[in-house]
Design an enzyme around this catalytic site. Structure first.
Site, mmCIF file in Angstrom:
data_model
loop_
_atom_site.group_PDB
_atom_site.id
_atom_site.type_symbol
_atom_site.label_atom_id
_atom_site.label_comp_id
_atom_site.label_asym_id
_atom_site.label_seq_id
_atom_site.Cartn_x
_atom_site.Cartn_y
_atom_site.Cartn_z
ATOM 1 N N ASP A 1 0.809 -1.216 0.000
ATOM 2 C CA ASP A 1 0.000 0.000 0.000
ATOM 3 C C ASP A 1 0.842 1.266 0.000
ATOM 4 O OD1 ASP A 1 0.966 -0.397 2.575
ATOM 5 O OD2 ASP A 1 -0.998 -0.820 3.440
ATOM 6 N N HIS B 1 -7.205 -4.683 10.096
ATOM 7 C CA HIS B 1 -6.929 -4.494 8.661
ATOM 8 C C HIS B 1 -5.629 -5.201 8.251
ATOM 9 C CE1 HIS B 1 -4.574 -0.410 9.183
ATOM 10 N NE2 HIS B 1 -3.781 -1.438 9.351
ATOM 11 N N ASN C 1 -7.374 -2.629 14.187
ATOM 12 C CA ASN C 1 -8.773 -2.861 13.797
ATOM 13 C C ASN C 1 -8.915 -4.096 12.890
ATOM 14 O OD1 ASN C 1 -7.713 -2.020 11.372
ATOM 15 N ND2 ASN C 1 -9.044 -0.220 11.136
ATOM 16 N N GLU D 1 -9.552 -1.968 5.026
ATOM 17 C CA GLU D 1 -10.139 -1.580 6.295
ATOM 18 C C GLU D 1 -11.426 -2.370 6.564
ATOM 19 O OE1 GLU D 1 -8.267 0.029 8.161
ATOM 20 O OE2 GLU D 1 -8.081 2.163 7.719
HETATM 21 P P1 PGA Z 1 2.147 -1.379 12.625
HETATM 22 O O1 PGA Z 1 0.984 -1.369 11.570
HETATM 23 O O2 PGA Z 1 3.091 -2.439 12.183
HETATM 24 O O3 PGA Z 1 2.742 -0.010 12.542
HETATM 25 O O4 PGA Z 1 1.536 -1.689 13.951
HETATM 26 C C1 PGA Z 1 0.428 -2.589 11.163
HETATM 27 C C2 PGA Z 1 -0.714 -2.304 10.253
HETATM 28 O O5 PGA Z 1 -1.393 -1.280 10.431
HETATM 29 O O6 PGA Z 1 -0.956 -3.124 9.345
#
Ligand code: PGA
Length: 243
Positions: free
Chosen positions: A67, A138, A136, A143
């Protein structure tokens, strides 16, 4: 889904690096699906160490990232292209022409989504896909919502993602509101998926992913349907699951 329970973040990172390195040694032309965020930073540091000290060779590898934020360019320090260059690509012998991160700053964002899927199809998908998991649930920037979206697409980030990611920006208002993300088809077409999770904050999402119903309200739950998924997580991230 297989689970490797590591004691801590460092062990999680080493375990993941060992598997990526094994993939590359068996298949130097491997296509690696890569993720950004705090979680895979230790993995990338370990891969850089393996390149320097053990001669791990990336010269024939291709990478696809999950992404990118919409509206910021590759020189922006919070862009995921910048992250990949500074955390990994600048320190190994990969050909940057073979590293793909969606373009977040382009006139034709819909065209960029299509091209990204076409490029992934051309190489036959990824051999190994690295994922983190959002608080959450994702994966990439898929999302929580009412449907799983198959193709690469532009998405509105949820409040919880904006909040979680604001730690990296000067202020919350600076966090881009939209992102371009590989869809569930791109992720699920990987031969093997490694999902990493570290820390208490991820415990609920990990629990929902592993034990909950398969639902777009927890996008990571779709991984239950993939035949080769390995969750590498530390004690805290697994604290919601009883073995
Ligand atoms: P993070 O993000 O590794 O910074 O916790 C993970 C994500 O949002 O997929």
């Amino acid at each position: 889904m297989q689970i490797i329970n590591t004691e801590n973040y460092a062990e999680m990172s080493k375990e993941a690096a060992r598997l990526v390195a094994a993939t590359l040694r068996l298949e130097p032309e491997a296509v690696l699906g890569l993720a950004t965020g705090s979680t895979p930073q230790g993995l990338y540091a370990e891969l850089v160490r393996m390149y320097r000290e053990e001669g791990l060779d990336f010269s024939e590898a291709t990478t696809f990232n999950l992404d990118e934020y919409v509206g910021i360019g590759p020189e922006h320090e919070q862009s995921y292209r910048y992250y990949m260059d500074t955390n990994l690509f600048n320190h190994i012998n990969i050909d940057k022409d073979n590293t793909f991160v969606p373009l977040g700053l382009t006139e034709d964002i819909e065209g960029e989504c299509e091209i990204y899927d076409e490029l992934m199809d051309m190489v036959g998908g990824t051999d190994i896909q690295i994922l983190g998991i959002g608080e959450n649930g994702h994966i990439g920037f898929n999302e929580p919502g009412s449907v799983f979206v198959a193709s690469t697409h532009v998405t509105d980030l949820t409040e919880s993602t904006i909040e979680a990611n604001s730690r990296l920006f000067a202020k919350k208002e600076d966090v881009p509101r939209r992102a371009i993300t590989m869809g569930m088809r791109g992720i699920m077409s990987a031969n093997m998926i490694i999902i990493l999770a570290s820390g208490e904050k991820k415990a609920q999402a990990v629990r929902d992913m592993v034990l909950g119903p398969v639902t777009p309200e927890c996008p990571a739950s779709l991984l239950q349907l993939h035949p080769q998924v390995l969750l590498i997580a530390d004690d805290e991230a697994l604290s919601g699951i009883e073995f």
